[in-house]
Design a protein around this motif. Sequence first.
Motif, PDB file in Angstrom:
ATOM      1  N   THR A 177     -25.766  10.174   8.816  1.00 58.24           N
ATOM      2  CA  THR A 177     -24.434  10.319   8.243  1.00 58.24           C
ATOM      3  C   THR A 177     -23.589  11.014   9.312  1.00 58.24           C
ATOM      4  O   THR A 177     -24.115  11.365  10.369  1.00 58.24           O
ATOM      5  CB  THR A 177     -24.472  11.104   6.905  1.00 58.24           C
ATOM      6  OG1 THR A 177     -23.143  11.331   6.442  1.00 58.24           O
ATOM      7  CG2 THR A 177     -25.166  12.461   7.065  1.00 58.24           C
TER       8      THR A 177
ATOM      9  N   GLU B 153     -20.795  13.636   9.001  1.00 56.65           N
ATOM     10  CA  GLU B 153     -19.885  14.763   8.737  1.00 56.65           C
ATOM     11  C   GLU B 153     -19.652  15.611   9.992  1.00 56.65           C
ATOM     12  O   GLU B 153     -18.520  15.992  10.300  1.00 56.65           O
ATOM     13  CB  GLU B 153     -20.435  15.665   7.618  1.00 56.65           C
ATOM     14  CG  GLU B 153     -20.183  15.167   6.194  1.00 56.65           C
ATOM     15  CD  GLU B 153     -21.180  14.096   5.757  1.00 56.65           C
ATOM     16  OE1 GLU B 153     -22.112  13.791   6.527  1.00 56.65           O
ATOM     17  OE2 GLU B 153     -21.014  13.543   4.656  1.00 56.65           O
TER      18      GLU B 153
ATOM     19  N   ARG C 110     -32.391   6.577   8.247  1.00 56.10           N
ATOM     20  CA  ARG C 110     -33.034   7.658   7.491  1.00 56.10           C
ATOM     21  C   ARG C 110     -34.496   7.272   7.361  1.00 56.10           C
ATOM     22  O   ARG C 110     -34.811   6.201   6.836  1.00 56.10           O
ATOM     23  CB  ARG C 110     -32.398   7.820   6.102  1.00 56.10           C
ATOM     24  CG  ARG C 110     -30.978   8.327   6.190  1.00 56.10           C
ATOM     25  CD  ARG C 110     -30.329   8.536   4.829  1.00 56.10           C
ATOM     26  NE  ARG C 110     -28.936   8.900   5.010  1.00 56.10           N
ATOM     27  CZ  ARG C 110     -28.058   9.047   4.032  1.00 56.10           C
ATOM     28  NH1 ARG C 110     -28.435   8.875   2.777  1.00 56.10           N
ATOM     29  NH2 ARG C 110     -26.812   9.370   4.289  1.00 56.10           N
TER      30      ARG C 110
ATOM     31  N   GLU D 126     -36.946   7.187   5.525  1.00 55.60           N
ATOM     32  CA  GLU D 126     -37.349   7.304   4.120  1.00 55.60           C
ATOM     33  C   GLU D 126     -38.870   7.302   4.010  1.00 55.60           C
ATOM     34  O   GLU D 126     -39.546   6.557   4.733  1.00 55.60           O
ATOM     35  CB  GLU D 126     -36.815   6.097   3.327  1.00 55.60           C
ATOM     36  CG  GLU D 126     -35.307   5.909   3.377  1.00 55.60           C
ATOM     37  CD  GLU D 126     -34.596   6.640   2.261  1.00 55.60           C
ATOM     38  OE1 GLU D 126     -35.286   7.187   1.373  1.00 55.60           O
ATOM     39  OE2 GLU D 126     -33.353   6.673   2.279  1.00 55.60           O
TER      40      GLU D 126
ATOM     41  N   MET E 156     -32.475  -2.757  -0.052  1.00 55.98           N
ATOM     42  CA  MET E 156     -32.026  -1.777  -1.051  1.00 55.98           C
ATOM     43  C   MET E 156     -32.346  -0.349  -0.625  1.00 55.98           C
ATOM     44  O   MET E 156     -31.519   0.546  -0.766  1.00 55.98           O
ATOM     45  CB  MET E 156     -32.719  -2.044  -2.385  1.00 55.98           C
ATOM     46  CG  MET E 156     -32.304  -3.336  -2.971  1.00 55.98           C
ATOM     47  SD  MET E 156     -30.685  -3.190  -3.639  1.00 55.98           S
ATOM     48  CE  MET E 156     -31.052  -3.848  -5.221  1.00 55.98           C
TER      49      MET E 156
ATOM     50  N   GLY F 101     -33.654   0.811   2.733  1.00 52.82           N
ATOM     51  CA  GLY F 101     -34.131   0.559   4.089  1.00 52.82           C
ATOM     52  C   GLY F 101     -34.263   1.880   4.828  1.00 52.82           C
ATOM     53  O   GLY F 101     -33.941   2.946   4.300  1.00 52.82           O
TER      54      GLY F 101
ATOM     55  N   ASP G 175     -18.734   4.860   5.833  1.00 49.64           N
ATOM     56  CA  ASP G 175     -18.497   6.252   5.465  1.00 49.64           C
ATOM     57  C   ASP G 175     -17.105   6.690   5.878  1.00 49.64           C
ATOM     58  O   ASP G 175     -16.664   6.452   7.001  1.00 49.64           O
ATOM     59  CB  ASP G 175     -19.575   7.208   5.995  1.00 49.64           C
ATOM     60  CG  ASP G 175     -20.099   6.856   7.394  1.00 49.64           C
ATOM     61  OD1 ASP G 175     -20.181   5.665   7.727  1.00 49.64           O
ATOM     62  OD2 ASP G 175     -20.428   7.794   8.145  1.00 49.64           O
TER      63      ASP G 175
ATOM     64  N   GLU H 190     -27.491   2.668  -6.908  1.00 50.46           N
ATOM     65  CA  GLU H 190     -26.359   3.448  -6.377  1.00 50.46           C
ATOM     66  C   GLU H 190     -25.756   2.686  -5.198  1.00 50.46           C
ATOM     67  O   GLU H 190     -26.372   2.565  -4.151  1.00 50.46           O
ATOM     68  CB  GLU H 190     -26.870   4.820  -5.931  1.00 50.46           C
ATOM     69  CG  GLU H 190     -25.793   5.688  -5.320  1.00 50.46           C
ATOM     70  CD  GLU H 190     -26.376   6.792  -4.447  1.00 50.46           C
ATOM     71  OE1 GLU H 190     -27.419   7.363  -4.786  1.00 50.46           O
ATOM     72  OE2 GLU H 190     -25.758   7.068  -3.402  1.00 50.46           O
ATOM     73  N   VAL H 191     -24.537   2.178  -5.383  1.00 50.33           N
ATOM     74  CA  VAL H 191     -23.904   1.425  -4.292  1.00 50.33           C
ATOM     75  C   VAL H 191     -22.872   2.260  -3.529  1.00 50.33           C
ATOM     76  O   VAL H 191     -22.448   1.898  -2.438  1.00 50.33           O
ATOM     77  CB  VAL H 191     -23.265   0.102  -4.795  1.00 50.33           C
ATOM     78  CG1 VAL H 191     -24.354  -0.906  -5.131  1.00 50.33           C
ATOM     79  CG2 VAL H 191     -22.350   0.336  -5.980  1.00 50.33           C
TER      80      VAL H 191
ATOM     81  N   HIS I 290     -21.254   6.610  -3.102  1.00 46.71           N
ATOM     82  CA  HIS I 290     -21.376   8.022  -3.484  1.00 46.71           C
ATOM     83  C   HIS I 290     -20.248   8.776  -2.798  1.00 46.71           C
ATOM     84  O   HIS I 290     -20.070   8.669  -1.588  1.00 46.71           O
ATOM     85  CB  HIS I 290     -22.737   8.546  -3.016  1.00 46.71           C
ATOM     86  CG  HIS I 290     -23.156   9.817  -3.678  1.00 46.71           C
ATOM     87  ND1 HIS I 290     -24.454  10.272  -3.673  1.00 46.71           N
ATOM     88  CD2 HIS I 290     -22.448  10.739  -4.365  1.00 46.71           C
ATOM     89  CE1 HIS I 290     -24.524  11.425  -4.347  1.00 46.71           C
ATOM     90  NE2 HIS I 290     -23.317  11.720  -4.759  1.00 46.71           N
TER      91      HIS I 290
ATOM     92  N   PHE J  14     -18.052  12.545  -2.295  1.00 49.45           N
ATOM     93  CA  PHE J  14     -18.267  13.995  -2.330  1.00 49.45           C
ATOM     94  C   PHE J  14     -16.971  14.723  -1.959  1.00 49.45           C
ATOM     95  O   PHE J  14     -16.298  14.340  -1.008  1.00 49.45           O
ATOM     96  CB  PHE J  14     -19.274  14.427  -1.261  1.00 49.45           C
ATOM     97  CG  PHE J  14     -20.606  13.743  -1.323  1.00 49.45           C
ATOM     98  CD1 PHE J  14     -21.691  14.361  -1.907  1.00 49.45           C
ATOM     99  CD2 PHE J  14     -20.775  12.479  -0.763  1.00 49.45           C
ATOM    100  CE1 PHE J  14     -22.934  13.743  -1.936  1.00 49.45           C
ATOM    101  CE2 PHE J  14     -22.019  11.857  -0.782  1.00 49.45           C
ATOM    102  CZ  PHE J  14     -23.104  12.488  -1.378  1.00 49.45           C
TER     103      PHE J  14
ATOM    104  N   GLY K 140     -19.240   7.451   0.789  1.00 52.60           N
ATOM    105  CA  GLY K 140     -20.124   6.431   1.359  1.00 52.60           C
ATOM    106  C   GLY K 140     -20.270   5.189   0.491  1.00 52.60           C
ATOM    107  O   GLY K 140     -20.230   5.267  -0.742  1.00 52.60           O
TER     108      GLY K 140
ATOM    109  N   GLY L 124     -22.978   1.790   0.472  1.00 56.11           N
ATOM    110  CA  GLY L 124     -24.132   1.136   1.083  1.00 56.11           C
ATOM    111  C   GLY L 124     -23.839  -0.342   1.275  1.00 56.11           C
ATOM    112  O   GLY L 124     -24.073  -1.153   0.384  1.00 56.11           O
TER     113      GLY L 124
END
Length: 438
Positions: free
Chosen positions: A109, A111, A140, A142, A150, A152, A159, A280-281, A283, A285, A315, A317
Amino acid sequence: MRRSIFFLPTLKEDPAEAQIVSHRLMLRAGMIRQASAGIYSWLPLGLRVLKKVENVVREEQDAAGCQELLMPTIQSADLWRESGRYDDYGKEMLRIVDRHDRDMLYGPTNEELITDIFRNSVRSYRDLPKLLYHIQWKFRDEVRPRFGVMRGREFLMKDSYSFDLNYSGARRSYNAMFVAYLRTFARMGLQAIPMQADTGPIGGDLSHEFIILADTGESEVFCHRDFLTFDALAADIDYAGDLQPIVDQWTNLYAATDEKHDVKTAEPIGDDLLQAKGIEVGHIFYFGTKYARAMNATVTGPDGAELMIEMGSYGIGVSRLVGAIIEAHHDDAGIIWPENVAPFSVGLINLRTGELECDRACETIYDKLCAGGIDVLYDDREERAGAKFAEMDLIGLPWQIIVGPRGLKTGVVELKNRESGDREELSVDSALSRVTIP
Ligand code: 5CA
């Protein structure tokens, strides 16, 4: 594009590794191939969809006053040490050491990097507000990459980052992104529901996840049933005006992810409360001065005093959306692309390649569609009709124009709508006008 030259390696059999329908269909339709766990190559058909999705996202970001830039995938660890997230991020961050022994990382990400750009370039309150975004690959590591694109490890994200002088400005930026998100997902044929959400490693105290309900989703969610009938494209949006009433309309009803679910608050909803799985497509903040403080990002105010910048990040995806759209739009025969994200609008099927009349009619239709700027995939191969039909259904183009010798004798072709399955016999001109005028 002529099918005879198009690189479209479709699969007849269901791939064993795919557990959910979108993953299965993306592999079968020759859209992606796995390079290693959670890392994919996008083949021509898949890339066309990815670009279309990206473009809808881009158009809505631009309309909301967000400006596009492009930051690199590889970042310096130093910035992340400043914010304190270098150690916090843990094993999900892919850490790299360059030849000079400098610590680098593949960005999960941005920021830190955007805050750095901002603090080095903006000095005065007069330069605020600003909304900036990019569409760039993230990494990431994961623990359990799964379900194809979905979840990855490498994935494409849009973003955005907002910079404001104070809370009310930051809230305006948040609202602009909130509304842009509703429109973005609706234009792709998705009913996304904004839900109160946890902020996780990004931080902050105001956050919404945009969730598509789907049995194969990984998030457990709770929401009012009425969300299913809300229409995000009904209202005309003026981004210069007050968007709070629209945001209120979409947040007054109960909707929360399981981390935020509160049984007491939800209780009065009774039978209208849905408990479901979701994807979640997006998000968003609001985290105030969290990064500005850590990285000393300030501007000079009207009275000469230094002010901390208020920020938010937002963000989407992009690569995940391709899978999510398929989860929402498919049948037993394959994918059913919504028009706005379809890899081609029209599939042209020649039932008797090599037969003079059929070839001639198809060439005319193909030329006219190309000249009209319509994306068309022309199946000009010498293949069985059944195989051509099955492949067209699998890859899910919204319209099929089917040309055969029998129809041509009476001057008609067949027009099939992939979604409804309706077939009509029409003259070539009528078929063309039906697919060119949306
Ligand atoms: N910096 C913030 C907002 S820009 C951020 O990173 N938010 S996020 O973590 O929620 O990611 C944004 C979106 O990226 C998610 O809503 C999701 O749609 C997508 N995404 C996150 N992780 C993955 C993944 N492993 N695979 C595919 N898409 C993902």
